[in-house]
Scaffold this motif. Structure first.
Motif, PDB file in Angstrom:
ATOM      1  N   GLY A  51      28.282  34.158  30.299  1.00 41.17           N
ATOM      2  CA  GLY A  51      27.609  33.249  29.479  1.00 41.17           C
ATOM      3  C   GLY A  51      27.656  33.619  28.095  1.00 41.17           C
ATOM      4  O   GLY A  51      28.134  34.655  27.610  1.00 41.17           O
ATOM      5  N   TYR A  52      27.276  32.748  27.142  1.00 39.14           N
ATOM      6  CA  TYR A  52      27.205  32.809  25.503  1.00 39.14           C
ATOM      7  C   TYR A  52      25.692  33.249  25.068  1.00 39.14           C
ATOM      8  O   TYR A  52      24.800  32.455  25.490  1.00 39.14           O
ATOM      9  N   ILE A  53      25.618  33.931  24.291  1.00 36.26           N
ATOM     10  CA  ILE A  53      24.272  34.518  23.781  1.00 36.26           C
ATOM     11  C   ILE A  53      24.281  33.985  22.213  1.00 36.26           C
ATOM     12  O   ILE A  53      25.313  34.553  21.612  1.00 36.26           O
ATOM     13  N   GLY A  54      23.270  33.372  21.969  1.00 32.67           N
ATOM     14  CA  GLY A  54      23.109  32.971  20.553  1.00 32.67           C
ATOM     15  C   GLY A  54      23.234  34.173  19.476  1.00 32.67           C
ATOM     16  O   GLY A  54      22.795  35.129  19.829  1.00 32.67           O
ATOM     17  N   THR A  55      23.600  33.866  18.405  1.00 31.42           N
ATOM     18  CA  THR A  55      23.730  34.874  17.348  1.00 31.42           C
ATOM     19  C   THR A  55      22.801  34.609  16.185  1.00 31.42           C
ATOM     20  O   THR A  55      22.901  35.160  15.075  1.00 31.42           O
ATOM     21  N   GLY A  56      21.870  33.635  16.334  1.00 30.20           N
ATOM     22  CA  GLY A  56      21.145  33.231  15.291  1.00 30.20           C
ATOM     23  C   GLY A  56      21.178  31.814  14.476  1.00 30.20           C
ATOM     24  O   GLY A  56      22.013  30.903  15.235  1.00 30.20           O
ATOM     25  N   THR A  57      20.858  31.747  13.504  1.00 30.32           N
ATOM     26  CA  THR A  57      21.116  30.417  12.742  1.00 30.32           C
ATOM     27  C   THR A  57      21.652  30.556  11.361  1.00 30.32           C
ATOM     28  O   THR A  57      21.903  31.763  10.868  1.00 30.32           O
ATOM     29  N   GLN A  58      21.933  29.495  10.744  1.00 29.09           N
ATOM     30  CA  GLN A  58      22.819  29.364   9.584  1.00 29.09           C
ATOM     31  C   GLN A  58      22.376  28.136   8.658  1.00 29.09           C
ATOM     32  O   GLN A  58      22.140  27.211   9.218  1.00 29.09           O
ATOM     33  N   ILE A  59      22.472  28.358   7.247  1.00 32.21           N
ATOM     34  CA  ILE A  59      22.163  27.133   6.525  1.00 32.21           C
ATOM     35  C   ILE A  59      23.126  26.183   6.408  1.00 32.21           C
ATOM     36  O   ILE A  59      24.408  26.588   5.618  1.00 32.21           O
ATOM     37  N   ALA A  60      23.543  24.936   7.054  1.00 32.90           N
ATOM     38  CA  ALA A  60      24.572  24.401   6.802  1.00 32.90           C
ATOM     39  C   ALA A  60      24.844  23.398   5.675  1.00 32.90           C
ATOM     40  O   ALA A  60      25.623  23.049   4.863  1.00 32.90           O
ATOM     41  N   GLN A  61      23.432  23.052   5.132  1.00 34.57           N
ATOM     42  CA  GLN A  61      23.293  22.067   3.655  1.00 34.57           C
ATOM     43  C   GLN A  61      22.208  21.993   3.258  1.00 34.57           C
ATOM     44  O   GLN A  61      21.050  22.052   4.047  1.00 34.57           O
ATOM     45  N   VAL A  62      22.016  22.063   2.028  1.00 30.61           N
ATOM     46  CA  VAL A  62      20.712  21.669   1.468  1.00 30.61           C
ATOM     47  C   VAL A  62      20.804  20.056   1.220  1.00 30.61           C
ATOM     48  O   VAL A  62      21.458  19.947   0.165  1.00 30.61           O
ATOM     49  N   LYS A  63      20.251  19.340   1.948  1.00 29.71           N
ATOM     50  CA  LYS A  63      20.809  17.674   1.875  1.00 29.71           C
ATOM     51  C   LYS A  63      19.710  17.013   1.013  1.00 29.71           C
ATOM     52  O   LYS A  63      18.290  17.467   0.813  1.00 29.71           O
ATOM     53  N   ARG A  64      20.249  16.232  -0.015  1.00 30.39           N
ATOM     54  CA  ARG A  64      19.618  15.536  -0.751  1.00 30.39           C
ATOM     55  C   ARG A  64      19.112  14.021  -0.129  1.00 30.39           C
ATOM     56  O   ARG A  64      20.272  13.225   0.132  1.00 30.39           O
ATOM     57  N   TYR A  65      18.083  13.532  -0.016  1.00 33.00           N
ATOM     58  CA  TYR A  65      17.779  12.461   0.414  1.00 33.00           C
ATOM     59  C   TYR A  65      17.821  11.290  -0.449  1.00 33.00           C
ATOM     60  O   TYR A  65      17.021  11.270  -1.425  1.00 33.00           O
ATOM     61  N   SER A  66      18.817  10.522  -0.570  1.00 30.79           N
ATOM     62  CA  SER A  66      19.128   9.483  -1.803  1.00 30.79           C
ATOM     63  C   SER A  66      20.137   8.373  -0.880  1.00 30.79           C
ATOM     64  O   SER A  66      21.132   8.668  -0.379  1.00 30.79           O
ATOM     65  N   ASP A  67      19.866   7.146  -1.138  1.00 26.15           N
ATOM     66  CA  ASP A  67      20.797   6.018  -0.452  1.00 26.15           C
ATOM     67  C   ASP A  67      21.248   5.283  -1.678  1.00 26.15           C
ATOM     68  O   ASP A  67      20.584   4.614  -2.722  1.00 26.15           O
ATOM     69  N   ASP A  68      22.702   5.422  -1.665  1.00 25.71           N
ATOM     70  CA  ASP A  68      23.606   4.912  -2.795  1.00 25.71           C
ATOM     71  C   ASP A  68      23.180   3.334  -2.845  1.00 25.71           C
ATOM     72  O   ASP A  68      23.026   2.450  -3.995  1.00 25.71           O
ATOM     73  N   PHE A  69      22.991   2.740  -1.774  1.00 22.16           N
ATOM     74  CA  PHE A  69      23.224   1.155  -1.677  1.00 22.16           C
ATOM     75  C   PHE A  69      21.549   0.899  -2.245  1.00 22.16           C
ATOM     76  O   PHE A  69      21.512   0.010  -3.111  1.00 22.16           O
ATOM     77  N   LEU A  70      20.613   1.224  -1.984  1.00 25.05           N
ATOM     78  CA  LEU A  70      19.061   1.220  -2.443  1.00 25.05           C
ATOM     79  C   LEU A  70      19.210   1.450  -4.094  1.00 25.05           C
ATOM     80  O   LEU A  70      18.618   0.630  -4.796  1.00 25.05           O
ATOM     81  N   ASN A  71      19.765   2.477  -4.289  1.00 20.09           N
ATOM     82  CA  ASN A  71      19.881   2.926  -5.722  1.00 20.09           C
ATOM     83  C   ASN A  71      20.390   1.872  -6.629  1.00 20.09           C
ATOM     84  O   ASN A  71      20.114   1.565  -7.608  1.00 20.09           O
ATOM     85  N   ALA A  72      21.450   1.358  -5.963  1.00 23.16           N
ATOM     86  CA  ALA A  72      22.566   0.054  -6.889  1.00 23.16           C
ATOM     87  C   ALA A  72      21.666  -0.939  -6.962  1.00 23.16           C
ATOM     88  O   ALA A  72      21.631  -1.689  -7.895  1.00 23.16           O
ATOM     89  N   GLN A  73      20.551  -1.218  -5.805  1.00 23.80           N
ATOM     90  CA  GLN A  73      19.763  -2.303  -6.186  1.00 23.80           C
ATOM     91  C   GLN A  73      18.794  -2.015  -7.320  1.00 23.80           C
ATOM     92  O   GLN A  73      18.337  -3.178  -7.840  1.00 23.80           O
TER      93      GLN A  73
END
Length: 650
Positions: A51-73
């Protein structure tokens, strides 16, 4: 991986989440800020057949919540709303100026013609003459002051255009700089981006749309390409392009927008730049300010010319023919500064018929073969033919005289009415010069045996070519029932009560018809009744005193339909101008209110994605605090286990 490392990765992840949440909270009120969130992923597990044993976590991305379509409107709504608000702020000034019941043109017009009527009723006495001249000066001052206010508004538009161009250039430079920084700081997978710089760039583009409508397209390396107008690029990658506020080639006092390339400024058509404060200012100037000033100028020129024409047909208090009452402004003609220096073309445009004038400006250009006159309101083109001219060519009440030589593409701007109100002045210098009297007087000798009477008589412009110098006696012959004794060498026109007009050559007998109107040499009179054989009717030069018939005809001009091809009086033409501006003001106001509502809706939709909710962030703080504490507990347990193992070894 050890339990300690697993706890450590969780601790770091929770710490990053806490920092990001704190960043959201502290920037919640920063314009353009978009909510951020930490996206975690599991580290690569270790293991094999068991079996596989987890080795912890990592930060994949600091995501920016923004919608290009709504911003264009939002950007589109912002551009439209800013443009309408800029338009509304300007056009309301014009509306208030024209519609003012105290300082507007209507009361001054009414006062002037009231003074004319008073002079008519006062037999042209000295007080009434003085009052009429004073009211004329007031009317001229009103035209000039209202035009001066429109010129102030025009200068304000020039200033606003220059200010908007400066702002646009500043935004373009900043956006290009941020494009460069973002490109350098972005990861190759486009997941880890400098979110705060992205927010700053989006906010700058939003601010740019407050000035002018801008089109945004994604470019290479996370950059944005920004263009305006009819596709002129403003920002491409890390390079920005500049606009310039410059004088119009055909009117250096009119600030227009040009696009700078290789140190050369290429004019951009006003209608190509839409939206934002710049687009609103340009649209207001073209559709409302120019039209209002031209319309007021047309009223001034129409009033001056038609009143002058009638005034010329009268006699002043000294018995002299009437001169110009008001000055008529000449058409403004300017050449394009880019015309070839070898061009010798000279153009004049003289108002010959004010009743045919429009509120449009005109362009005169040479296409290599012909000179063309284009009415700019509808682009109707008229060819100057023949050329060279023998006489001026009349177009819309303007006599266009063109001479000299030009190169293909050379053009000129003709503005017939723009200075009409500014140059509207009283030409008389003394009240005695008011031509209130008609230059002819009629009478019936007491020796006449019949009952026929002759009307007071009027004159038209044909009279000015050969004014009466001595009395004329028209005699009736009962045998032939005809009239004779008309001025020698002049034909006579007779219009019966049935409306039938017949012309009789000079020297021929003219039949008598009860109630008919007779016109000869520009003089008209009516004979009615039953004349006796040999009866005479006298037409003689007038003295000019005590007679107000011409003043009465001047007063009738107030209600006469003169402008717009005989469809509008002075007052109704002004009322139409006031109505048009008022309707436009209300239209723009309504559209601005609707635009503001649409902008609020678009902003709400965009904020639902990118806005910071402080309640949510407070809850996240507690969640990430607990995660931090839990990860710390894992590390504490790992430390305890490690100590236990060490103690066993001893």
């Amino acid at each position: 991986m050890s339990l300690l490392s697993i706890g450590k990765s969780g601790l770091f992840a929770a710490q990053a989440a806490l920092s990001t949440t704190g960043h959201n909270i502290t920037n919640a009120n920063v314009a353009g800020y978009s909510r951020q969130g930490v996206v975690q992923s599991t580290s690569t597990a270790m293991g094999g057949t068991n079996g596989y044993i987890g080795t912890g976590t990592q930060i994949a991305q600091v995501k920016r919540y923004s919608d290009d379509f709504l911003n264009a409107q939002v950007r589109t709504a912002q551009s439209a709303t800013s443009g309408l608000e800029a338009y509304q702020a300007q056009v309301s000034q014009v509306d208030n100026l024209l519609a003012d019941t105290t300082s507007g043109l209507s009361p001054a017009l009414q006062d002037f013609f009231s003074a004319v009527q008073n002079l008519t009723g006062d037999s042209a006495g000295v007080p009434s003459r003085a009052a009429m001249l004073s009211s004329a000066e007031t009317l001229a001052s009103r035209f000039q002051s209202m035009n001066g206010r429109l010129e102030e508004i025009r200068k304000g538009v020039n200033t606003q255009i220059s200010s908007s161009v400066d702002s646009i250039n500043s935004y373009a430079s900043q956006i290009a700089s941020l494009n460069d920084q973002i490109g350098k700081l972005s990861s190759s997978d486009s997941l880890n981006l400098p979110n705060d710089l992205l927010d700053q760039r989006d906010q700058l583009i939003m601010d740019l749309n407050k000035q002018v409508k801008a089109t945004v397209v994604a470019g290479d390396n996370n950059s944005l390409t920004v263009s305006i107008g009819s596709g002129q690029p403003l920002v491409v990658g890390s390079q920005s392009f500049q606009l310039a506020a410059t004088g119009s080639p055909t009117d250096q006092t009119r600030v227009t927008v040009g696009y700078v390339t290789n140190n050369k400024v290429t004019p951009i058509a006003d209608n190509a730049l839409t939206g934002g404060e710049l687009g609103g200012a340009l649209e207001f100037r073209t559709k409302s300010l120019d039209t209002a000033q031209n319309a007021m100028g047309r009223i001034a020129i129409g009033l001056a010319q038609t009143l002058n024409d009638q005034h010329h047909l009268g006699l002043d208090a000294n018995g002299n023919p009437g001169g110009d009452f008001f000055s008529v402004a000449p058409a403004d003609v300017t050449k394009n500064v880019n015309n070839n220096i070898t061009s010798t073309t000279a153009i004049t445009a003289t108002v010959s018929d004010a009743t045919q004038l429009t509120t449009s400006d005109y362009k005169v250009d040479f296409d290599g073969a012909n000179y063309n006159v284009t009415r700019l309101s509808d682009n109707k083109k008229t060819v100057i033919s023949p050329f060279p001219q023998t006489t001026p060519q009349t177009i819309d009440g303007l006599d266009f005289a063109v001479s000299g030589k030009a190169d293909a593409g050379d053009n000129f701007l003709v503005r017939p009415t723009i200075n009409g109100a500014a140059n509207f002045k009283v030409a008389l210098t003394d009240q005695s010069q008011i031509a209130a009297a008609t230059p002819i007087a009629t009478s019936v000798p007491l020796t006449n045996t019949g009952t026929a009477k002759i009307s007071a008589g009027t004159v038209d412009k044909n009279y000015l070519a050969a004014p009466l110098t001595s009395a004329v006696n028209v005699s009736y012959d009962g045998g032939t029932k005809s009239l004779s004794g008309f001025p020698a060498g002049q034909s006579v026109s007779v219009t019966t009560t049935g409306g039938v007009t017949t012309a009789y050559a000079a020297g021929t007998a003219v039949p008598f018809s009860d109630g008919a109107s007779y016109t000869v040499g520009g003089m008209s009179f009516t004979l009615s009744g039953v004349p006796g054989n040999g009866d005479t009717y006298t037409i003689a030069p007038n003295s000019g005193t005590g007679d107000t018939r011409n003043a009465g005809l001047i007063g009738q001009l107030q209600s006469k339909k003169i402008l717009d091809n005989g469809s509008a009086s002075y007052q109704s033409a002004y009322a139409r101008l006031v109505s048009d501006v008022g309707n436009k003001t209300r239209e723009v106001q309504a559209n601005a209110d609707a635009g503001a509502a649409q902008l609020a809706q678009a902003q709400t939709a965009a904020n639902n994605v990118s806005g910071v909710n402080l309640d949510e962030e407070a809850a996240n703080l507690l969640k990430y605090q607990q995660a931090y504490q839990a990860a710390g507990k894992v590390m504490q347990i790992a430390d305890t286990l490690f100590d236990t193992l060490l103690s066993i070894g001893h």
